[in-house]
Design a protein around this motif. Structure first.
Motif, PDB file in Angstrom:
ATOM      1  N   LYS A  29      55.057  -5.652 -38.010  1.00 38.77           N
ATOM      2  CA  LYS A  29      56.498  -5.648 -38.296  1.00 38.77           C
ATOM      3  C   LYS A  29      57.348  -5.963 -37.076  1.00 38.77           C
ATOM      4  CE  LYS A  29      55.524  -1.648 -40.330  1.00 38.77           C
ATOM      5  NZ  LYS A  29      55.611  -0.267 -40.678  1.00 38.77           N
ATOM      6  N   THR A  30      58.585  -6.384 -37.354  1.00 39.40           N
ATOM      7  CA  THR A  30      59.619  -6.442 -36.315  1.00 39.40           C
ATOM      8  C   THR A  30      60.524  -5.239 -36.535  1.00 39.40           C
ATOM      9  OG1 THR A  30      59.603  -8.820 -35.938  1.00 39.40           O
ATOM     10  CG2 THR A  30      61.697  -7.715 -35.572  1.00 39.40           C
ATOM     11  N   ILE A  31      60.916  -4.610 -35.435  1.00 37.88           N
ATOM     12  CA  ILE A  31      61.804  -3.444 -35.513  1.00 37.88           C
ATOM     13  C   ILE A  31      63.125  -3.805 -34.837  1.00 37.88           C
ATOM     14  CG2 ILE A  31      62.128  -1.034 -34.751  1.00 37.88           C
ATOM     15  CD1 ILE A  31      58.985  -0.900 -34.730  1.00 37.88           C
ATOM     16  N   ALA A  32      64.226  -3.470 -35.499  1.00 34.86           N
ATOM     17  CA  ALA A  32      65.548  -3.670 -34.880  1.00 34.86           C
ATOM     18  C   ALA A  32      66.214  -2.313 -34.715  1.00 34.86           C
ATOM     19  CB  ALA A  32      66.411  -4.564 -35.757  1.00 34.86           C
ATOM     20  N   THR A  33      66.856  -2.110 -33.579  1.00 37.91           N
ATOM     21  CA  THR A  33      67.686  -0.913 -33.434  1.00 37.91           C
ATOM     22  C   THR A  33      69.119  -1.363 -33.146  1.00 37.91           C
ATOM     23  OG1 THR A  33      67.203  -0.740 -31.079  1.00 37.91           O
ATOM     24  CG2 THR A  33      65.817   0.560 -32.549  1.00 37.91           C
ATOM     25  N   VAL A  34      70.049  -0.583 -33.640  1.00 32.30           N
ATOM     26  CA  VAL A  34      71.475  -0.851 -33.389  1.00 32.30           C
ATOM     27  C   VAL A  34      72.071   0.419 -32.815  1.00 32.30           C
ATOM     28  CG1 VAL A  34      73.706  -1.342 -34.470  1.00 32.30           C
ATOM     29  CG2 VAL A  34      71.681  -2.562 -35.245  1.00 32.30           C
ATOM     30  N   GLU A  35      72.761   0.282 -31.686  1.00 30.03           N
ATOM     31  CA  GLU A  35      73.428   1.451 -31.100  1.00 30.03           C
ATOM     32  C   GLU A  35      74.787   1.058 -30.534  1.00 30.03           C
ATOM     33  OE1 GLU A  35      71.059   2.751 -27.502  1.00 30.03           O
ATOM     34  OE2 GLU A  35      70.004   0.890 -28.023  1.00 30.03           O
ATOM     35  N   LYS A  36      75.595   2.053 -30.323  1.00 23.09           N
ATOM     36  CA  LYS A  36      76.954   1.845 -29.823  1.00 23.09           C
ATOM     37  C   LYS A  36      76.896   1.280 -28.402  1.00 23.09           C
ATOM     38  CE  LYS A  36      81.187   4.244 -29.899  1.00 23.09           C
ATOM     39  NZ  LYS A  36      82.110   4.748 -29.306  1.00 23.09           N
ATOM     40  N   SER A  37      77.826   0.407 -28.089  1.00 21.47           N
ATOM     41  CA  SER A  37      77.860  -0.169 -26.752  1.00 21.47           C
ATOM     42  C   SER A  37      79.299  -0.547 -26.426  1.00 21.47           C
ATOM     43  CB  SER A  37      76.956  -1.402 -26.723  1.00 21.47           C
ATOM     44  OG  SER A  37      77.028  -2.033 -25.475  1.00 21.47           O
ATOM     45  N   ASP A  38      79.557  -0.869 -25.151  1.00 21.93           N
ATOM     46  CA  ASP A  38      80.948  -1.273 -24.852  1.00 21.93           C
ATOM     47  C   ASP A  38      81.123  -2.784 -24.957  1.00 21.93           C
ATOM     48  OD1 ASP A  38      79.510  -1.822 -22.636  1.00 21.93           O
ATOM     49  OD2 ASP A  38      80.499  -0.332 -21.344  1.00 21.93           O
ATOM     50  N   LYS A  39      79.988  -3.505 -25.130  1.00 26.48           N
ATOM     51  CA  LYS A  39      80.086  -4.937 -25.410  1.00 26.48           C
ATOM     52  C   LYS A  39      78.927  -5.357 -26.318  1.00 26.48           C
ATOM     53  CE  LYS A  39      77.652  -6.753 -21.344  1.00 26.48           C
ATOM     54  NZ  LYS A  39      76.960  -5.578 -20.829  1.00 26.48           N
ATOM     55  N   TYR A  40      79.070  -6.528 -26.957  1.00 27.06           N
ATOM     56  CA  TYR A  40      77.987  -6.989 -27.838  1.00 27.06           C
ATOM     57  C   TYR A  40      76.788  -7.412 -27.002  1.00 27.06           C
ATOM     58  CZ  TYR A  40      75.369  -9.865 -31.152  1.00 27.06           C
ATOM     59  OH  TYR A  40      74.380 -10.399 -31.939  1.00 27.06           O
ATOM     60  N   GLU A  41      75.642  -6.827 -27.309  1.00 29.52           N
ATOM     61  CA  GLU A  41      74.422  -7.198 -26.577  1.00 29.52           C
ATOM     62  C   GLU A  41      73.313  -7.464 -27.587  1.00 29.52           C
ATOM     63  OE1 GLU A  41      73.431  -4.716 -22.848  1.00 29.52           O
ATOM     64  OE2 GLU A  41      74.744  -3.475 -24.061  1.00 29.52           O
ATOM     65  N   PHE A  42      72.475  -8.431 -27.273  1.00 30.28           N
ATOM     66  CA  PHE A  42      71.357  -8.771 -28.154  1.00 30.28           C
ATOM     67  C   PHE A  42      70.122  -8.895 -27.267  1.00 30.28           C
ATOM     68  CE2 PHE A  42      68.621 -11.721 -30.467  1.00 30.28           C
ATOM     69  CZ  PHE A  42      68.646 -11.179 -31.732  1.00 30.28           C
ATOM     70  N   ILE A  43      69.210  -7.937 -27.412  1.00 32.98           N
ATOM     71  CA  ILE A  43      68.034  -7.922 -26.533  1.00 32.98           C
ATOM     72  C   ILE A  43      66.780  -8.169 -27.362  1.00 32.98           C
ATOM     73  CG2 ILE A  43      66.676  -6.466 -24.946  1.00 32.98           C
ATOM     74  CD1 ILE A  43      69.568  -5.189 -24.402  1.00 32.98           C
ATOM     75  N   ASP A  44      66.058  -9.205 -27.006  1.00 30.72           N
ATOM     76  CA  ASP A  44      64.890  -9.602 -27.796  1.00 30.72           C
ATOM     77  C   ASP A  44      63.609  -9.272 -27.034  1.00 30.72           C
ATOM     78  OD1 ASP A  44      63.039 -10.764 -29.411  1.00 30.72           O
ATOM     79  OD2 ASP A  44      64.037 -12.713 -29.549  1.00 30.72           O
ATOM     80  N   ASN A  45      63.005  -8.115 -27.376  1.00 28.69           N
ATOM     81  CA  ASN A  45      61.761  -7.703 -26.709  1.00 28.69           C
ATOM     82  C   ASN A  45      60.532  -7.989 -27.566  1.00 28.69           C
ATOM     83  OD1 ASN A  45      63.101  -6.687 -24.482  1.00 28.69           O
ATOM     84  ND2 ASN A  45      63.322  -4.639 -25.353  1.00 28.69           N
ATOM     85  N   ARG A  46      60.660  -8.858 -28.564  1.00 25.66           N
ATOM     86  CA  ARG A  46      59.508  -9.125 -29.438  1.00 25.66           C
ATOM     87  C   ARG A  46      58.440  -9.901 -28.671  1.00 25.66           C
ATOM     88  NH1 ARG A  46      61.980 -12.626 -33.990  1.00 25.66           N
ATOM     89  NH2 ARG A  46      63.017 -13.469 -32.155  1.00 25.66           N
ATOM     90  N   PRO A  47      57.166  -9.556 -28.880  1.00 27.81           N
ATOM     91  CA  PRO A  47      56.131 -10.385 -28.272  1.00 27.81           C
ATOM     92  C   PRO A  47      56.132 -11.763 -28.944  1.00 27.81           C
ATOM     93  CG  PRO A  47      55.146  -8.782 -29.776  1.00 27.81           C
ATOM     94  CD  PRO A  47      56.619  -8.482 -29.730  1.00 27.81           C
ATOM     95  N   ALA A  48      55.945 -12.823 -28.186  1.00 25.24           N
ATOM     96  CA  ALA A  48      56.045 -14.170 -28.761  1.00 25.24           C
ATOM     97  C   ALA A  48      55.205 -15.175 -27.982  1.00 25.24           C
ATOM     98  CB  ALA A  48      57.500 -14.617 -28.762  1.00 25.24           C
ATOM     99  N   THR A  49      54.864 -16.277 -28.641  1.00 27.37           N
ATOM    100  CA  THR A  49      54.190 -17.396 -27.966  1.00 27.37           C
ATOM    101  C   THR A  49      55.106 -17.919 -26.878  1.00 27.37           C
ATOM    102  OG1 THR A  49      53.889 -18.189 -30.212  1.00 27.37           O
ATOM    103  CG2 THR A  49      52.907 -19.523 -28.490  1.00 27.37           C
ATOM    104  N   GLU A  50      54.496 -18.441 -25.831  1.00 27.17           N
ATOM    105  CA  GLU A  50      55.294 -19.018 -24.752  1.00 27.17           C
ATOM    106  C   GLU A  50      56.202 -20.117 -25.323  1.00 27.17           C
ATOM    107  OE1 GLU A  50      52.817 -20.000 -21.320  1.00 27.17           O
ATOM    108  OE2 GLU A  50      54.544 -21.215 -20.654  1.00 27.17           O
TER     109      GLU A  50
END
Ligand code: PMV
Length: 309
Positions: A32-53
């Motif tokens: 599965k892919t897991i997404a978390t959403v939390e409060k922040s002072d600016k919009y941030e999108f962090i992609d820590n999914r393992p992936a092919t180069e």
């Protein structure tokens, strides 16, 4: 912090054909892919999914488009309500595994929880479909359906715009598969467009291929329900040869298929967009699964061992 999940998927029969309303059979995989959403002072999108180069670089535009479509559809304004979205999970991202739909479903679920929207699976699936438009301009909907509902599914896109046909296929017990990664990423919208063009230019050839495919998928359903795995494998091979005629295979995929067949897999084909991505090989029984996985790995390809159904 709110959290949501989306399943990866494999297409057993029917990639590309499903775009034209023909039936397909797909299964969610356990990863599965897991997404978390939390409060922040600016919009941030962090992609820590393992992936092919190279996957994330190649898909960056698609991911941004998808996120815009999801936020727009859910009427979420991240300027007004800034959030930090983080993606993780064990699903190894490459073309063919439904990574974009797993992303969309997981994000939709996380937002539903974050804003207390209490959305049901139908609604999540609808949002995920919207996100899919960021990667395939006219997605069939098969990926988001698997990402949201899980299980082994018979899928028919309703070309009239009404609800798609989605039937759960029940089988005696899960079947082992090995996915071999070509290590190459292809762009779904481009490949779908190429097929559309070729279909227009070579009508007779494509009519024949489509006719032969319909037989394959109907027989495939029967083989699954009667648990005739030799027959299932044969039909997967047949589906692959049709995809090959449509110019959707590549050298790496052929090498993986050759390795799997030589190790005794009853069937193997590309899964998903093609011209890269994953190859799905049928490997009932732990022993065969190990053997096929090792043989593919020995050729230098990454594998994922999992089950369908
Ligand atoms: O490469 P994937 O896993 O995203 O699969 C794409 C499947 C297609 O049939 C080529 C496109 C679609 O929308 O169904």
């Amino acid at each position: 912090m709110a959290r949501g999940e989306g399943f990866g998927k494999v297409i057993l029969f029917g990639e590309h054909f499903v775009v034209y309303g023909l039936p397909g059979i797909a299964s969610a995989v356990g990863d599965k892919t897991i997404a978390t959403v939390e409060k922040s002072d600016k919009y941030e999108f962090i992609d820590n999914r393992p992936a092919t180069e190279g996957y994330k670089d190649k898909k960056q535009g698609e991911i941004e488009r998808s996120m815009k479509l999801i936020l727009g559809f859910m009427k979420i304004d991240v300027e007004k309500t800034p959030v930090k979205i983080t993606l993780s999970g064990e699903l190894f991202c490459t073309s063919g595994i439904g990574a974009s739909a797993a992303l969309a479903t997981s994000v939709a679920r996380a937002f539903s929880e974050y804003f207390g929207l209490n959305l049901n699976d139908e609604q999540i699936n609808r949002i995920s479909y919207e996100g899919e438009k960021g990667s395939a301009k006219t997605p069939s909907g098969i990926d988001n359906t698997c990402a949201t509902f899980g299980g082994l599914l018979w899928f028919e896109k309703n070309l009239g715009g009404g609800p798609n046909r989605i039937d759960l296929i029940k089988i005696k017990q899960p079947i082992g598969i090995v996915l071999g990664s070509t290590g190459l990423s292809s762009v779904t919208s481009e490949v779908v467009e190429d097929v559309r063009k070729a279909k227009g230019e070579e009508q007779e050839k494509y009519e024949r291929i489509f006719r032969e495919y319909v037989e394959v998928v109907n027989e495939g359903k029967k083989a699954l329900e009667s648990y005739d795995l030799e027959k299932l494998g044969e039909l997967m091979d047949k589906n692959h040869s049709l995809l090959k005629e449509m110019n959707l295979s590549c050298e790496e995929a052929e090498e993986i298929i050759g390795a799997a067949k030589s190790a005794g897999a009853p069937g193997a084909k590309i899964t998903g967009t093609g011209r890269g991505g994953y190859v799905i090989t049928l490997t009932p029984g732990k022993e065969l699964q190990e053997k096929v996985a090792k043989t593919i790995e020995a050729k230098g390809y990454r594998v994922l061992k999992t089950t369908i159904g």
